[in-house]
Design a protein around this motif. Structure first.
Motif, PDB file in Angstrom:
ATOM      1  N   ILE A   1       0.902  -1.049   0.048  1.00 27.66           N
ATOM      2  CA  ILE A   1      -0.085   0.007  -0.035  1.00 27.66           C
ATOM      3  C   ILE A   1       0.766   1.128   0.036  1.00 27.66           C
ATOM      4  N   THR A   2       0.616   2.254  -0.760  1.00 32.74           N
ATOM      5  CA  THR A   2       1.427   3.405  -0.992  1.00 32.74           C
ATOM      6  C   THR A   2       0.481   4.749  -0.806  1.00 32.74           C
ATOM      7  N   GLY A   3       1.134   5.837  -0.101  1.00 38.87           N
ATOM      8  CA  GLY A   3       0.535   7.015  -0.259  1.00 38.87           C
ATOM      9  C   GLY A   3       1.428   7.945  -1.093  1.00 38.87           C
ATOM     10  N   HIS A   4       0.956   8.980  -1.721  1.00 37.26           N
ATOM     11  CA  HIS A   4       1.697   9.692  -2.911  1.00 37.26           C
ATOM     12  C   HIS A   4       1.560  11.289  -2.357  1.00 37.26           C
ATOM     13  N   GLU A   5       2.402  11.874  -2.927  1.00 30.20           N
ATOM     14  CA  GLU A   5       2.509  13.340  -2.789  1.00 30.20           C
ATOM     15  C   GLU A   5       1.094  14.131  -3.465  1.00 30.20           C
ATOM     16  N   SER A   6       0.641  13.512  -4.416  1.00 29.29           N
ATOM     17  CA  SER A   6      -0.479  14.000  -5.095  1.00 29.29           C
ATOM     18  C   SER A   6      -1.599  13.975  -4.211  1.00 29.29           C
ATOM     19  N   GLY A   7      -1.542  13.141  -3.098  1.00 28.21           N
ATOM     20  CA  GLY A   7      -2.700  12.704  -2.477  1.00 28.21           C
ATOM     21  C   GLY A   7      -3.053  11.312  -2.745  1.00 28.21           C
ATOM     22  N   LYS A   8      -2.826  10.584  -3.765  1.00 25.31           N
ATOM     23  CA  LYS A   8      -3.230   9.525  -4.245  1.00 25.31           C
ATOM     24  C   LYS A   8      -2.781   8.397  -3.367  1.00 25.31           C
ATOM     25  N   ILE A   9      -3.688   7.329  -3.144  1.00 26.15           N
ATOM     26  CA  ILE A   9      -3.263   6.151  -2.557  1.00 26.15           C
ATOM     27  C   ILE A   9      -3.159   5.067  -3.569  1.00 26.15           C
ATOM     28  N   ALA A  10      -2.350   3.934  -3.447  1.00 25.31           N
ATOM     29  CA  ALA A  10      -2.376   2.961  -4.551  1.00 25.31           C
ATOM     30  C   ALA A  10      -1.994   1.504  -3.787  1.00 25.31           C
ATOM     31  N   LEU A  11      -2.116   0.430  -4.476  1.00 27.95           N
ATOM     32  CA  LEU A  11      -1.669  -0.823  -4.258  1.00 27.95           C
ATOM     33  C   LEU A  11      -0.954  -1.467  -5.316  1.00 27.95           C
ATOM     34  N   PHE A  12       0.302  -1.764  -5.001  1.00 26.97           N
ATOM     35  CA  PHE A  12       1.233  -2.401  -5.998  1.00 26.97           C
ATOM     36  C   PHE A  12       1.655  -4.017  -5.932  1.00 26.97           C
ATOM     37  N   ASP A  13       1.651  -4.462  -7.063  1.00 26.45           N
ATOM     38  CA  ASP A  13       2.193  -6.010  -6.865  1.00 26.45           C
ATOM     39  C   ASP A  13       3.611  -5.962  -6.745  1.00 26.45           C
ATOM     40  N   VAL A  14       4.273  -6.191  -5.823  1.00 27.42           N
ATOM     41  CA  VAL A  14       5.750  -6.305  -5.687  1.00 27.42           C
ATOM     42  C   VAL A  14       6.535  -6.980  -6.798  1.00 27.42           C
ATOM     43  N   LYS A  15       5.936  -8.043  -7.135  1.00 28.61           N
ATOM     44  CA  LYS A  15       6.786  -8.694  -8.158  1.00 28.61           C
ATOM     45  C   LYS A  15       6.754  -8.171  -9.432  1.00 28.61           C
ATOM     46  N   THR A  16       5.654  -7.523  -9.951  1.00 32.50           N
ATOM     47  CA  THR A  16       5.428  -6.999 -11.273  1.00 32.50           C
ATOM     48  C   THR A  16       5.893  -5.528 -11.370  1.00 32.50           C
ATOM     49  N   GLY A  17       5.566  -4.702 -10.303  1.00 29.38           N
ATOM     50  CA  GLY A  17       5.769  -3.486 -10.087  1.00 29.38           C
ATOM     51  C   GLY A  17       4.387  -2.758 -10.538  1.00 29.38           C
ATOM     52  N   ASP A  18       3.489  -3.380 -10.970  1.00 32.63           N
ATOM     53  CA  ASP A  18       2.065  -3.097 -11.248  1.00 32.63           C
ATOM     54  C   ASP A  18       1.523  -2.201 -10.343  1.00 32.63           C
ATOM     55  N   GLU A  19       0.580  -1.294 -10.790  1.00 36.78           N
ATOM     56  CA  GLU A  19      -0.151  -0.635  -9.934  1.00 36.78           C
ATOM     57  C   GLU A  19      -1.569  -1.404  -9.943  1.00 36.78           C
ATOM     58  N   VAL A  20      -1.983  -1.899  -8.958  1.00 39.33           N
ATOM     59  CA  VAL A  20      -3.107  -3.156  -9.227  1.00 39.33           C
ATOM     60  C   VAL A  20      -4.489  -2.212  -8.824  1.00 39.33           C
ATOM     61  N   ASN A  21      -4.442  -1.061  -7.940  1.00 39.57           N
ATOM     62  CA  ASN A  21      -5.492  -0.393  -7.954  1.00 39.57           C
ATOM     63  C   ASN A  21      -4.994   0.948  -7.109  1.00 39.57           C
ATOM     64  N   ASN A  22      -5.972   1.905  -7.250  1.00 39.22           N
ATOM     65  CA  ASN A  22      -5.454   3.136  -6.851  1.00 39.22           C
ATOM     66  C   ASN A  22      -6.831   4.079  -6.658  1.00 39.22           C
ATOM     67  N   ASN A  23      -6.674   5.009  -5.686  1.00 40.61           N
ATOM     68  CA  ASN A  23      -7.568   6.186  -5.578  1.00 40.61           C
ATOM     69  C   ASN A  23      -6.934   7.425  -5.474  1.00 40.61           C
ATOM     70  N   GLU A  24      -7.289   8.166  -6.967  1.00 40.46           N
ATOM     71  CA  GLU A  24      -6.487   9.317  -7.085  1.00 40.46           C
ATOM     72  C   GLU A  24      -6.725  10.315  -6.416  1.00 40.46           C
ATOM     73  N   ARG A  25      -8.065  10.341  -6.028  1.00 37.62           N
ATOM     74  CA  ARG A  25      -8.570  11.455  -4.980  1.00 37.62           C
ATOM     75  C   ARG A  25      -8.871  11.078  -3.576  1.00 37.62           C
ATOM     76  N   ALA A  26      -8.010  10.176  -3.092  1.00 38.51           N
ATOM     77  CA  ALA A  26      -7.965   9.959  -1.628  1.00 38.51           C
ATOM     78  C   ALA A  26      -7.712  11.329  -0.796  1.00 38.51           C
ATOM     79  N   HIS A  27      -6.868  11.822  -1.241  1.00 41.86           N
ATOM     80  CA  HIS A  27      -6.569  13.441  -0.537  1.00 41.86           C
ATOM     81  C   HIS A  27      -6.227  14.117  -1.735  1.00 41.86           C
ATOM     82  N   ASN A  28      -6.281  15.429  -1.223  1.00 46.47           N
ATOM     83  CA  ASN A  28      -5.891  16.805  -2.320  1.00 46.47           C
ATOM     84  C   ASN A  28      -4.691  17.053  -2.132  1.00 46.47           C
ATOM     85  N   ASP A  29      -3.860  16.582  -1.365  1.00 40.41           N
ATOM     86  CA  ASP A  29      -2.412  17.133  -0.977  1.00 40.41           C
ATOM     87  C   ASP A  29      -1.585  15.749  -0.561  1.00 40.41           C
TER      88      ASP A  29
END
Lengths: 60, 334
Positions: free
Chosen positions: B164-192
């Protein structure tokens, strides 16, 4: 009349909060079920049982 | 609820963490040092010396045997908790901003910063627990570069192989560690910027704090926002209180002028919100600068806050905290 209104409001609020708690509890139950399935699939039966035991102890 | 003041850091706190038993509290700071304290009396048990830059992040395994730390000196270090010895050091081209153990204590995930020709990266390392801990593989088990907004916080999900990751843009996401693919995200989880991410004990939900002045609760699998706690100040940290339906939020804006500083002495607060009803239930003040990091004892008996002021304040909850039922007698599942 004011008092009557207040009691209606608070009755509504209480009902609202009860609904929020019911929704939350239902979601938590689904999560826990989901987690058990996930652990079984991962072949972590022993761990899952251990967690279940811990949970029981807490309830007691 | 008289707090215990931990005085041992010379600069602002960056992260604090309880061990699983809750008898120890780890703290790291911009003063390059990691300290460990006895939580019941605030005595310092020891210091982990070696980093040559701000220590941004720390995590401890569930046996309190190994601790990991990440620093602006571009290293990730593994420590023996009991002896204070550094067991292994991984070096990178940029600073390590966040570290976290997995549930089984045999893997560590870390975020390295994006800077001057170096992409931000997420790496997962195997932790070899055999022997004295000094035999570690230099190479990561997995490594990937999240595209788009920089990752600021991370943790292992309850689902195998998912970060699970949180980002500078406010996005949160799920990554598959093996492939590095973003398997799910919520771009609008936060605004900052997402500033903190703390998991529920079973990792099925988590709380995030953000500079957008709010904290939010998310479902780990769907990343759906379950609850929102809006405040009037940028938030640096958010924690879940075990056994009670509360979340703890900390932040605050640094006062700009001397005059406002004197007025705001000790006014920086930790806010308590009702987790389910999304209502503020109380505040505890005390810090002389923004609250940078909050942690709650795994049994819910104590909480600690680390400030920009260089202090850690440890609060043991009293009986009234356990008796209080501000919203009636409803039973709320953990």
């Amino acid at each position: 009349e004011d008092a009557a209104q207040e009691s209606t409001v608070s009755a509504e609020l209480i009902a609202h909060r009860k609904r929020l708690v019911d929704e939350w509890n239902a979601w938590r139950s689904r999560c826990k079920e989901d987690l058990m399935q996930e652990r079984k699939a991962k072949g972590k039966g022993v761990d899952g049982e251990k967690h279940a035991e811990e949970a029981k102890e807490e309830i007691e | 609820m008289r707090p215990i003041l931990l005085q041992g850091h010379e600069r602002s706190l960056t992260q604090i963490k309880f061990n699983r038993e809750g008898d120890l509290l780890f703290s790291c700071s911009k003063d390059h040092i990691i300290n460990v304290w006895f939580t019941h009396n605030g005595e310092r048990l020891g210091t982990y010396d070696g980093h040559n830059g701000t220590v941004w992040t720390v995590d401890v395994d569930s046996n309190s045997e190994f601790m990991v730390s990440g620093s602006a000196d571009n290293t990730l270090r593994l420590w023996n908790v009991a002896t204070g010895k550094c067991l292994f050091k991984w070096e990178f081209p940029t600073a390590v901003k966040r570290v976290a153990f997995n549930e089984d204590d045999d893997q560590v995930v870390c975020i390295t910063e994006q800077r001057m020709g170096h992409q931000g990266a997420i790496r997962v390392f195997n932790i070899n627990r055999e022997g004295d801990g000094t035999k570690q593989s230099k190479e990561p088990l997995y490594m990937f570069h999240p595209i788009g907004s920089k990752a600021t916080v991370c943790a292992f999900s309850f689902q195998p192989g998912i970060i699970i990751t949180g980002h500078e843009s406010g996005k949160i996401a799920l990554f598959d560690v093996k492939t590095g693919d973003e398997v799910n995200n919520n771009e609008r989880a936060h605004n900052d910027v997402v500033t903190d991410l703390q998991l529920s004990p079973d990792r099925t939900y988590f709380i995030t704090s953000s500079k957008d002045k709010s904290a939010r609760l998310h479902d780990t699998k769907s990343l759906m926002v379950l609850k929102t706690y809006p405040t009037e100040t940028p938030l640096n940290s958010a924690a879940l209180a075990p056994k009670r339906p509360y979340v703890l939020l900390g932040g605050g804006q640094e006062a700009m002028s001397v005059t406002t500083t004197s007025l705001r002495q000790g006014k920086f607060e930790t806010r308590f919100w009702h987790k389910i009803f999304e209502e503020e239930v109380g505040r505890v003040k005390g810090h002389f600068g923004p609250v940078n990091t909050i942690a709650v004892h795994p049994a819910g008996t104590t909480y600690a806050s680390g400030g920009e002021d260089g202090f850690v304040r440890v609060h043991h909850f009293d009986d009234s905290y356990w008796r209080a039922k501000p919203y009636g007698d409803l039973e709320i599942l953990e």
